[in-house]
Scaffold this motif. Structure first.
Motif, PDB file in Angstrom:
ATOM      1  N   MET A 112      50.089  39.358  38.875  1.00 57.60           N
ATOM      2  CA  MET A 112      50.807  40.317  38.043  1.00 57.60           C
ATOM      3  C   MET A 112      51.987  40.814  38.864  1.00 57.60           C
TER       4      MET A 112
ATOM      5  N   HIS B  68      40.320  44.133  33.659  1.00 57.54           N
ATOM      6  CA  HIS B  68      40.804  44.881  32.491  1.00 57.54           C
ATOM      7  C   HIS B  68      39.740  45.781  31.886  1.00 57.54           C
TER       8      HIS B  68
ATOM      9  N   HIS C 198      43.842  43.587  41.753  1.00 59.62           N
ATOM     10  CA  HIS C 198      43.819  44.561  40.658  1.00 59.62           C
ATOM     11  C   HIS C 198      42.424  44.727  40.083  1.00 59.62           C
TER      12      HIS C 198
ATOM     13  N   GLU D 108      41.008  37.372  35.020  1.00 51.51           N
ATOM     14  CA  GLU D 108      40.547  38.554  35.755  1.00 51.51           C
ATOM     15  C   GLU D 108      39.980  38.157  37.086  1.00 51.51           C
TER      16      GLU D 108
ATOM     17  N   ARG E 164      47.883  43.876  32.026  1.00 59.51           N
ATOM     18  CA  ARG E 164      46.532  43.686  32.578  1.00 59.51           C
ATOM     19  C   ARG E 164      45.513  43.581  31.449  1.00 59.51           C
TER      20      ARG E 164
END
Length: 182
Positions: free
Chosen positions: A93, A168, A165, A125, A115
């Motif tokens: 991302m 989601h 990250h 993911e 996301r």
């Protein structure tokens, strides 16, 4: 021009790149001081090639940079999306705001939407971001999004911090997306 969907947040519309976005992208890529953290300013020719490559990325992968626009004005404010260049360790991302649109939380708002879309629609993911150690603004944004440093690496000849990250569907990510997505 691209198979990109349109995503909407409270203040933004994220859509695929269009010809009319080239001028704003070129101005950023050739003149913005922030280009120093992503390899340095480029020529107009290289900006054009990068813009066209972004369109090809959508067609090749089914994802790429969204053009981020203000919902009220339609003005292009930057780009946020998912990239996976050759020799990248996995989808990333990434974001950049054009000059004059920093400090408004547009990148945060758009990244929350991306996301959510990447996780729910594409099953990508959890994403990473590859950030130059000197890019303190991007590191701050990644941290605000809940990303944590996973490791330091050299990618494409550049030293980067690999930030991992949230998924989601992580409760923090879900709360962030609920505040951003309309």
């Amino acid at each position: 021009m691209t198979p990109a969907p349109t995503l909407c947040t409270a203040r933004l519309v994220l859509r695929g790149p269009e010809k009319r976005d080239l001028a704003a992208f070129t101005a950023w890529a050739t003149r913005s001081a922030r280009m120093e953290t992503v390899g340095g300013a480029v020529s107009e020719r290289d900006a054009w090639r990068g813009f066209i490559a972004g369109i090809g990325h959508w067609n090749w992968h089914g994802y790429g940079f969204f053009t981020v626009t203000e919902k009220e004005t339609g003005v292009a404010t930057g780009r946020v999306g998912v990239l996976n260049h050759i020799e990248w360790p996995q989808p990333e991302m990434a974001w950049h705001m054009f000059d004059g649109f920093e400090g408004k939380s547009y990148a945060f708002e758009a990244a929350c939407a991306v996301r959510e879309w990447a996780g729910r629609t594409l099953g990508l993911e959890p994403l990473i971001s590859l950030i130059a150690p000197s890019n303190t603004r991007s590191l701050s944004l990644a941290t605000r999004l809940g990303a944590t440093e996973e490791r330091r690496d050299v990618i494409d000849g550049e030293n980067v911090i690999v930030m991992r990250h949230l998924a989601h569907d992580n409760p923090r990510a879900t709360a962030q997306a609920a505040g951003a997505i309309s």
